[in-house]
Design an enzyme around this catalytic site. Structure first.
Site, PDB file in Angstrom:
ATOM      1  N   CYS A  66     -11.838  35.965 -17.160  1.00 28.36           N
ATOM      2  CA  CYS A  66     -12.895  35.048 -16.713  1.00 28.36           C
ATOM      3  C   CYS A  66     -13.997  35.911 -16.118  1.00 28.36           C
ATOM      4  O   CYS A  66     -13.776  36.646 -15.166  1.00 28.36           O
ATOM      5  CB  CYS A  66     -12.347  34.085 -15.657  1.00 28.36           C
ATOM      6  SG  CYS A  66     -13.650  33.223 -14.752  1.00 28.36           S
TER       7      CYS A  66
ATOM      8  N   CYS B 274     -20.609  31.719 -15.219  1.00 27.90           N
ATOM      9  CA  CYS B 274     -21.051  30.481 -15.871  1.00 27.90           C
ATOM     10  C   CYS B 274     -21.255  29.334 -14.887  1.00 27.90           C
ATOM     11  O   CYS B 274     -21.936  28.361 -15.211  1.00 27.90           O
ATOM     12  CB  CYS B 274     -20.022  30.028 -16.890  1.00 27.90           C
ATOM     13  SG  CYS B 274     -19.247  31.365 -17.767  1.00 27.90           S
TER      14      CYS B 274
ATOM     15  N   THR C 173     -14.278  30.407  -8.283  1.00 25.36           N
ATOM     16  CA  THR C 173     -14.355  31.497  -9.258  1.00 25.36           C
ATOM     17  C   THR C 173     -15.486  32.477  -8.923  1.00 25.36           C
ATOM     18  O   THR C 173     -16.631  32.062  -8.751  1.00 25.36           O
ATOM     19  CB  THR C 173     -14.591  30.888 -10.657  1.00 25.36           C
ATOM     20  OG1 THR C 173     -13.447  30.121 -10.993  1.00 25.36           O
ATOM     21  CG2 THR C 173     -14.797  31.958 -11.703  1.00 25.36           C
TER      22      THR C 173
ATOM     23  N   GLU D 239     -10.634  34.493  -7.609  1.00 24.84           N
ATOM     24  CA  GLU D 239     -10.871  33.182  -6.994  1.00 24.84           C
ATOM     25  C   GLU D 239     -10.586  33.303  -5.506  1.00 24.84           C
ATOM     26  O   GLU D 239      -9.791  34.152  -5.096  1.00 24.84           O
ATOM     27  CB  GLU D 239      -9.945  32.103  -7.584  1.00 24.84           C
ATOM     28  CG  GLU D 239     -10.471  31.448  -8.846  1.00 24.84           C
ATOM     29  CD  GLU D 239     -10.216  32.264 -10.096  1.00 24.84           C
ATOM     30  OE1 GLU D 239      -9.300  33.113 -10.060  1.00 24.84           O
ATOM     31  OE2 GLU D 239     -10.927  32.070 -11.096  1.00 24.84           O
TER      32      GLU D 239
ATOM     33  N   HIS E   3     -19.162  22.416 -17.874  1.00 24.29           N
ATOM     34  CA  HIS E   3     -18.148  23.464 -17.721  1.00 24.29           C
ATOM     35  C   HIS E   3     -17.016  23.293 -18.745  1.00 24.29           C
ATOM     36  O   HIS E   3     -16.418  24.274 -19.181  1.00 24.29           O
ATOM     37  CB  HIS E   3     -17.614  23.484 -16.281  1.00 24.29           C
ATOM     38  CG  HIS E   3     -17.213  24.860 -15.847  1.00 24.29           C
ATOM     39  ND1 HIS E   3     -18.013  25.965 -16.004  1.00 24.29           N
ATOM     40  CD2 HIS E   3     -16.058  25.330 -15.295  1.00 24.29           C
ATOM     41  CE1 HIS E   3     -17.383  27.041 -15.569  1.00 24.29           C
ATOM     42  NE2 HIS E   3     -16.185  26.685 -15.131  1.00 24.29           N
TER      43      HIS E   3
ATOM     44  N   TYR F 110     -15.778  26.194 -21.671  1.00 14.56           N
ATOM     45  CA  TYR F 110     -14.434  26.697 -21.968  1.00 14.56           C
ATOM     46  C   TYR F 110     -14.207  26.887 -23.470  1.00 14.56           C
ATOM     47  O   TYR F 110     -13.368  27.695 -23.872  1.00 14.56           O
ATOM     48  CB  TYR F 110     -13.368  25.753 -21.381  1.00 14.56           C
ATOM     49  CG  TYR F 110     -13.042  26.050 -19.928  1.00 14.56           C
ATOM     50  CD1 TYR F 110     -14.040  26.257 -18.992  1.00 14.56           C
ATOM     51  CD2 TYR F 110     -11.721  26.131 -19.492  1.00 14.56           C
ATOM     52  CE1 TYR F 110     -13.750  26.536 -17.674  1.00 14.56           C
ATOM     53  CE2 TYR F 110     -11.415  26.408 -18.166  1.00 14.56           C
ATOM     54  CZ  TYR F 110     -12.433  26.610 -17.262  1.00 14.56           C
ATOM     55  OH  TYR F 110     -12.140  26.889 -15.951  1.00 14.56           O
TER      56      TYR F 110
ATOM     57  N   CYS G 236     -15.685  30.610 -23.586  1.00  9.83           N
ATOM     58  CA  CYS G 236     -15.017  31.718 -22.883  1.00  9.83           C
ATOM     59  C   CYS G 236     -13.560  31.851 -23.293  1.00  9.83           C
ATOM     60  O   CYS G 236     -13.068  32.951 -23.502  1.00  9.83           O
ATOM     61  CB  CYS G 236     -15.168  31.581 -21.377  1.00  9.83           C
ATOM     62  SG  CYS G 236     -14.118  30.339 -20.596  1.00  9.83           S
TER      63      CYS G 236
ATOM     64  N   GLU H 191      -5.983  28.756 -15.610  1.00  8.65           N
ATOM     65  CA  GLU H 191      -7.360  28.257 -15.531  1.00  8.65           C
ATOM     66  C   GLU H 191      -7.667  27.357 -16.729  1.00  8.65           C
ATOM     67  O   GLU H 191      -8.440  26.406 -16.612  1.00  8.65           O
ATOM     68  CB  GLU H 191      -8.345  29.414 -15.457  1.00  8.65           C
ATOM     69  CG  GLU H 191      -9.749  28.947 -15.090  1.00  8.65           C
ATOM     70  CD  GLU H 191     -10.722  30.099 -14.919  1.00  8.65           C
ATOM     71  OE1 GLU H 191     -10.787  30.941 -15.826  1.00  8.65           O
ATOM     72  OE2 GLU H 191     -11.417  30.133 -13.902  1.00  8.65           O
TER      73      GLU H 191
HETATM   74 FE1  SF4 Z   1     -14.737  31.720 -16.088  1.00 10.34          FE
HETATM   75 FE2  SF4 Z   1     -14.859  30.447 -18.417  1.00 10.34          FE
HETATM   76 FE3  SF4 Z   1     -15.565  29.190 -16.147  1.00 10.34          FE
HETATM   77 FE4  SF4 Z   1     -17.086  31.144 -17.237  1.00 10.34          FE
HETATM   78  S1  SF4 Z   1     -16.615  29.118 -18.130  1.00 10.34           S
HETATM   79  S2  SF4 Z   1     -16.571  30.895 -15.097  1.00 10.34           S
HETATM   80  S3  SF4 Z   1     -15.512  32.529 -18.008  1.00 10.34           S
HETATM   81  S4  SF4 Z   1     -13.513  29.938 -16.720  1.00 10.34           S
HETATM   82 FE    FE Z   2     -13.346  28.282 -14.593  1.00 14.98          FE
END
Ligand code: SF4
Ligand code: FE
Length: 484
Positions: free
Chosen positions: A100, A104, A192, A259, A294, A298, A301, A448
């Site tokens: 991660c 973001c 995060t 985190e 968000h 995902y 990411c 996560e």
């Molecule tokens: Fe982390 Fe993915 Fe959230 Fe970006 S979108 S902060 S990489 S979990």
């Molecule tokens: Fe996250």
């Protein structure tokens, strides 16, 4: 100011006087702490890659406010193309870091704040939109990292927010109102990348109703403000990063996520940094939009980290001499199709985006939630197949210290070889598998995937709201010849 280099970013964080605890002790130098540094390395990449012409198109954007070139992680989406590039950027970063990469949250929060504050002002005559615009322009121009704080600790979930029977601080709330601002108390859980950020934006954890005005508070604040304490979350195998060698056994020695439980103990927030203050009916919109962005993220990411997991499985199959076995090929195909499902849903929710009243673009909420619900499942199956291919040696192999030992190193070298590969490289591939499945990266790739951006039940609630069952019933009735 223009885009910062990775080095300038590190120095800007080093200057901050923050309150960070790890394993019960206050850390004076978080920037160089061995457990934390890999997480900061991900953020350093976001700066250095933005200055690299090879990645410029995905890593940067043009601000509609200033015309300046900015880091895309601080962008307010101007089009569906921006939404598309956001997911592509996230896949790229997942592939580069295998973790991660933490930046973001501000992109997703900022876009939710931008559209929601506009609509609050429309309804209430407030000036939150201009305040927030000023904030995001500064963040863009100073190339800052901003964390996002959503999740309250909650305690006993059967007690309503602010209800009698438990400590009110289990939900962050206003404890004092002054002419120049408010004082807040509470905490936000598993934030995060928070120790790598300059500032944080805080928003309510869920929809609110009249009577809960003190909990309807959203603001930004620098992370070295008095009263803020960050307590770093424990990750499995994290102390391997403290060992003398701290390389092969870590699995991914360069990158990681972080985190923290972040406590706000009577923190003063000046009026100009407040973007929601008592307008309870807008808390749900703010949370829903942030979660929507968000959940779309995902798809990018996690498919990027999935690429690393598939690569690691494929590599270890080659090293073990089983890559041509039909069942191994079949497993790698299955991993690939599961991973592409996530990416496809991320891209689809961007492609079906829409323009908000404020002018920025929002993702399709139904597809974004379907994306995230699949993220709660597919990485688990991908990891299961990776473990299947890697074999038990993934968790029983000797330590790097054994490999380097004068006494037993020659045994490790002799018995850990694979096909056309020495023991060291085979161990490296195995430890990467272990890291993704069970080590520090598992926080970001597995748990996560389950709980980040909301647990599966939160996605199911949104899918049931957005699924338009009545519309679908009408389709069925028309084809079945049912008049009413
Ligand atoms: Fe982390 Fe993915 Fe959230 Fe970006 S979108 S902060 S990489 S979990
Ligand atoms: Fe996250």
């Amino acid at each position: 100011m223009a885009l910062m280099t990775g080095e300038q970013y590190v120095e800007s964080i080093r200057k901050m006087n923050r309150n960070i605890y790890i394993q019960g002790e206050k850390i004076e130098n978080a920037v160089d702490h061995p457990i934390l540094r890999p997480s900061m390395n991900c953020l350093i990449e976001t700066y250095n890659m933005a200055l690299d012409p090879e990645f410029e198109d995905l890593m940067t954007a043009t601000s509609q406010f200033t015309g300046h070139k900015i880091n895309r992680f601080n962008n307010i989406h101007k089009s569906k193309e921006d939404l598309n590039k956001k997911v592509k950027l996230q896949r790229l970063m997942g592939q580069r870091t295998g973790a991660c990469f933490q930046r973001c949250v501000i992109m997703d929060c900022a876009n939710a704040f931008y559209s929601t504050t506009f609509e609050i002002d429309e309804a209430h005559g407030t000036d939150y939109f201009e305040r927030f615009k000023k904030f995001i322009v500064r963040v863009q121009d100073e190339d800052l990292i901003v964390g996002g704080a959503l999740t309250d600790p909650k305690g006993d979930r059967s007690v309503p927010i602010g209800g009698d029977g438990q400590d009110k601080d289990l939900y962050l709330h206003v404890v004092e109102r002054r002419p120049d601002g408010v004082v807040v108390n509470g905490a936000k859980a598993h934030l995060t990348g928070i120790t790598n950020a300059h500032e944080v934006v805080v928003l309510p954890t869920q929809a609110l109703r009249p009577g809960q005005e003190d909990y309807a508070i959203a603001f930004s604040v620098p992370l070295d403000a008095p009263g803020i304490t960050m307590i770093i979350g424990r990750q499995s195998c994290d102390t391997r990063k403290m060992e003398k060698l701290a390389n092969i056994d870590v699995g991914n020695a360069k990158y990681g996520g972080v985190e923290a439980l972040t406590v706000f103990d009577h923190v003063f927030i000046p009026n100009e940094n407040i973007y929601l203050n008592g307008e309870v009916e807008f808390a749900g919109m703010l949370v829903e939009r942030f979660a929507g962005y968000h959940r779309n993220s995902y798809g990018g990411c996690k498919s990027g980290v999935g690429d690393v997991a598939i690569g690691a499985a494929s590599l270890i199959a080659q090293y073990n001499g089983i890559e041509k076995a039909s069942h191994v090929k079949d497993k790698l195909i299955e991993m690939t199709q599961l991973n592409e499902q996530l990416y496809a849903l991320g891209i689809a929710s961007s492609a079906e985006g829409w323009q908000t009243k404020a002018g920025n673009y929002m993702v399709d909420l139904l597809i974004a939630n379907v994306c995230k619900l699949n993220v709660t499942r597919n990485p688990y199956e991908i990891v299961r197949l990776m473990e299947d291919i890697a074999g038990g040696i993934m968790v029983t192999a000797p330590a790097e210290a054994d490999l380097r030992s004068d006494a037993v190193g020659h045994y490790v070298e002799k018995y850990l070889v694979g096909r056309d590969v020495n023991a060291e490289d085979r161990l490296r591939a195995l430890r990467l598998c272990e890291n993704l499945a069970l080590g520090t990266a598992a926080v970001g790739y597995r748990t996560e995937s389950m709980h980040g951006a909301g647990s599966p039940q939160a996605q199911k609630i949104m899918i049931s709201r957005q699924g338009n069952l009545d519309g679908k019933k009408e389709l069925a009735k028309r084809i079945a010849g049912i008049a009413k």
